[in-house]
Design a protein around this motif. Structure first.
Motif, PDB file in Angstrom:
ATOM      1  N   LEU A 194       0.848  -1.184   0.000  1.00 41.25           N
ATOM      2  CA  LEU A 194       0.000   0.000   0.000  1.00 41.25           C
ATOM      3  C   LEU A 194       0.884   1.235   0.000  1.00 41.25           C
ATOM      4  O   LEU A 194       1.685   1.435   0.917  1.00 41.25           O
ATOM      5  CB  LEU A 194      -0.920  -0.009   1.222  1.00 41.25           C
ATOM      6  CG  LEU A 194      -1.864  -1.216   1.337  1.00 41.25           C
ATOM      7  CD1 LEU A 194      -2.682  -1.130   2.615  1.00 41.25           C
ATOM      8  CD2 LEU A 194      -2.778  -1.290   0.142  1.00 41.25           C
ATOM      9  N   LEU A 195       0.756   2.047  -1.019  1.00 40.89           N
ATOM     10  CA  LEU A 195       1.550   3.255  -1.149  1.00 40.89           C
ATOM     11  C   LEU A 195       0.657   4.464  -0.905  1.00 40.89           C
ATOM     12  O   LEU A 195      -0.341   4.660  -1.590  1.00 40.89           O
ATOM     13  CB  LEU A 195       2.191   3.329  -2.538  1.00 40.89           C
ATOM     14  CG  LEU A 195       3.110   2.157  -2.899  1.00 40.89           C
ATOM     15  CD1 LEU A 195       3.598   2.289  -4.332  1.00 40.89           C
ATOM     16  CD2 LEU A 195       4.289   2.065  -1.942  1.00 40.89           C
ATOM     17  N   GLU A 196       0.999   5.264   0.105  1.00 39.97           N
ATOM     18  CA  GLU A 196       0.217   6.455   0.422  1.00 39.97           C
ATOM     19  C   GLU A 196       0.653   7.588  -0.501  1.00 39.97           C
ATOM     20  O   GLU A 196       1.469   8.439  -0.156  1.00 39.97           O
ATOM     21  CB  GLU A 196       0.405   6.827   1.890  1.00 39.97           C
ATOM     22  CG  GLU A 196      -0.110   5.759   2.858  1.00 39.97           C
ATOM     23  CD  GLU A 196       0.077   6.149   4.302  1.00 39.97           C
ATOM     24  OE1 GLU A 196       0.631   7.247   4.544  1.00 39.97           O
ATOM     25  OE2 GLU A 196      -0.317   5.374   5.178  1.00 39.97           O
ATOM     26  N   ASP A 197       0.091   7.572  -1.694  1.00 36.50           N
ATOM     27  CA  ASP A 197       0.462   8.525  -2.734  1.00 36.50           C
ATOM     28  C   ASP A 197      -0.796   8.826  -3.538  1.00 36.50           C
ATOM     29  O   ASP A 197      -1.405   7.911  -4.099  1.00 36.50           O
ATOM     30  CB  ASP A 197       1.555   7.907  -3.622  1.00 36.50           C
ATOM     31  CG  ASP A 197       2.066   8.870  -4.682  1.00 36.50           C
ATOM     32  OD1 ASP A 197       1.373   9.856  -4.987  1.00 36.50           O
ATOM     33  OD2 ASP A 197       3.160   8.628  -5.224  1.00 36.50           O
ATOM     34  N   PRO A 198      -1.212  10.089  -3.617  1.00 34.77           N
ATOM     35  CA  PRO A 198      -2.434  10.402  -4.366  1.00 34.77           C
ATOM     36  C   PRO A 198      -2.335  10.088  -5.849  1.00 34.77           C
ATOM     37  O   PRO A 198      -3.358  10.014  -6.531  1.00 34.77           O
ATOM     38  CB  PRO A 198      -2.621  11.910  -4.122  1.00 34.77           C
ATOM     39  CG  PRO A 198      -1.267  12.404  -3.755  1.00 34.77           C
ATOM     40  CD  PRO A 198      -0.602  11.291  -3.022  1.00 34.77           C
ATOM     41  N   CYS A 199      -1.115   9.895  -6.366  1.00 37.31           N
ATOM     42  CA  CYS A 199      -0.949   9.564  -7.780  1.00 37.31           C
ATOM     43  C   CYS A 199      -0.989   8.052  -8.036  1.00 37.31           C
ATOM     44  O   CYS A 199      -0.869   7.621  -9.183  1.00 37.31           O
ATOM     45  CB  CYS A 199       0.361  10.147  -8.308  1.00 37.31           C
ATOM     46  SG  CYS A 199       0.419  11.954  -8.317  1.00 37.31           S
ATOM     47  N   VAL A 200      -1.154   7.269  -6.972  1.00 39.58           N
ATOM     48  CA  VAL A 200      -1.266   5.816  -7.099  1.00 39.58           C
ATOM     49  C   VAL A 200      -2.740   5.447  -7.099  1.00 39.58           C
ATOM     50  O   VAL A 200      -3.510   5.902  -6.257  1.00 39.58           O
ATOM     51  CB  VAL A 200      -0.532   5.107  -5.942  1.00 39.58           C
ATOM     52  CG1 VAL A 200      -0.752   3.598  -5.994  1.00 39.58           C
ATOM     53  CG2 VAL A 200       0.955   5.428  -5.990  1.00 39.58           C
ATOM     54  N   SER A 201      -3.150   4.613  -8.046  1.00 36.12           N
ATOM     55  CA  SER A 201      -4.542   4.185  -8.148  1.00 36.12           C
ATOM     56  C   SER A 201      -4.886   3.230  -7.008  1.00 36.12           C
ATOM     57  O   SER A 201      -3.996   2.618  -6.407  1.00 36.12           O
ATOM     58  CB  SER A 201      -4.795   3.506  -9.494  1.00 36.12           C
ATOM     59  OG  SER A 201      -4.634   4.426 -10.561  1.00 36.12           O
ATOM     60  N   PRO A 202      -6.195   3.084  -6.691  1.00 34.08           N
ATOM     61  CA  PRO A 202      -6.573   2.148  -5.617  1.00 34.08           C
ATOM     62  C   PRO A 202      -5.984   0.750  -5.816  1.00 34.08           C
ATOM     63  O   PRO A 202      -5.443   0.157  -4.891  1.00 34.08           O
ATOM     64  CB  PRO A 202      -8.102   2.141  -5.700  1.00 34.08           C
ATOM     65  CG  PRO A 202      -8.453   3.491  -6.233  1.00 34.08           C
ATOM     66  CD  PRO A 202      -7.349   3.818  -7.212  1.00 34.08           C
TER      67      PRO A 202
END
Length: 374
Positions: A194-202
């Motif tokens: 799980l990457l906490e990055d707004p540019c990563v999709s769900p």
């Protein structure tokens, strides 16, 4: 004593395996052996006291007969006490080193005389060159050896393993993510990584193992998965690559849009505009974060250099782009992209699924990950 049915050696009664050949000793024979005959106890009269004194209150002492001298046999060896009478030291307690002439069994930690081929307690080889006499004894020895708690399945242990190591903005390695033997999902909401990055999709991508090889497959993510170039690659129409903060899409000259021109059938007027020399073989379209198109850069000639300061296409305001970063070549009708030793690399977006090798660098959103295959 228990005789070995394989080699005939006499072993102490508490041993499970022969010290010379490792054969499992018969326990029934030891249990059925008649006890040694005992001699009558010798009575010793109470000591005589002086006149006027009462005799001592203790009863007459009883002494056992002297032990018979041992029969000569194999070279003498010092044996440890039976396993039932040994107490394992508490965790953290001091464990005394083996006595002189003794060695410690690696399996059951018993003290075994130097020079013996097998441990009498668990049957483990003390001499690596000593063969086991038969498969049954080997199976019995293995059965008596303690297994590690939570031991993994052998097939699972043999599966290839890898991990992803996160690279921070300063270029230092940080958190690592272990990859399973089958598939590992990566995303912002769904997935093991799980990457906490707004540019990563769900659900962004999946890392897979197949036939001993690792690969990554994009899961229709908005921003895609990018792999750093190691060598020159051929660009296909619609390919997207990243350099610094720039996101560029390649389009061929045939796919470039144009104005619709209407003219009469007998009108042969030549259109006026920018000269086409040298010929244009494609263009780069800058993609903005809101989905719109930015600058459009034409590709013409045999080679087009890209960089912050040097080249036909420059990005002077992007500090993440090297002075001379990448180059695009037209060669034998193919459009080739290569990195020219830039500091931050050039990354091509994965189409479908892409194989990975040791030390590949991947961009997932704003996250940089390095592949570490064990």
């Amino acid at each position: 004593m228990v005789g070995c049915p394989n080699c005939g050696r006499e072993n102490a009664g508490h041993f499970n395996f022969c010290l010379d050949c490792g054969t499992e000793l018969p326990r029934t024979a030891a249990a059925a052996a008649p006890p040694a005959p005992t001699q009558a106890a010798v009575q010793v009269p109470a000591p005589v006291t002086a006149v006027g004194q009462s005799p001592l209150p203790s009863p007459a002492a009883t002494f056992p007969p002297p032990a018979a001298a041992p029969m000569p046999s194999a070279p003498a060896a010092t044996f440890p006490p039976p396993a039932a009478h040994r107490t394992a030291p508490a965790q953290g307690a001091f464990t005394a080193p083996p006595a002189a002439g003794m060695v410690t069994c690696n399996i059951c930690k018993s003290q075994v005389s130097s020079g013996l081929k097998f441990c009498g307690e668990c049957g483990a080889r003390m001499d690596p060159s000593a063969p086991l006499p038969n498969a049954q004894s080997q199976a019995a020895a293995v059965a008596k050896q303690t297994m590690f708690l939570h031991a993994a399945d052998v097939q699972q242990i043999m599966q290839p393993k890898a991990r992803l190591i996160a690279i921070d903005p300063q270029g230092k390695e940080g958190m690592s993510f272990n990859l399973k033997a089958a598939e590992t999902v990566c995303g912002r909401v769904n997935g093991i990584i799980l990457l906490e990055d707004p540019c990563v999709s769900p659900t962004h991508c999946v890392f897979k193992f197949a036939n001993g090889r690792l690969s990554v497959a994009d899961q229709n993510s908005l921003n895609g998965v990018f792999v750093r170039l190691r060598a020159e690659v051929e660009l296909q129409p619609g390919d997207v690559f990243r350099m610094g903060r720039q996101l560029m899409r390649f389009e061929t000259a045939d796919s470039m849009p144009g104005d619709v021109v209407t003219r009469a059938a007998d009108d042969d007027t030549r259109g006026w505009g920018v000269a086409l020399e040298p010929a244009i073989f494609g263009r780069l379209v800058q993609l903005l974060e809101d989905g719109r198109h930015g600058d459009v850069r034409l590709l013409r000639g045999a080679e087009v250099k890209l960089g912050r300061e040097i080249g036909e296409i420059t990005f002077p305001g992007d500090g993440f782009v090297s002075a001379q970063h990448a180059a695009i070549n037209l060669r034998a009708g193919k459009v080739m992209l290569r990195d020219v030793g830039s500091s931050n690399g050039t990354y091509l977006r994965v189409r479908g699924e892409r194989g990975l090798i040791q030390d590949d660098f991947i961009l997932v959103g704003n996250q940089m990950l390095r592949v570490d295959q064990r």
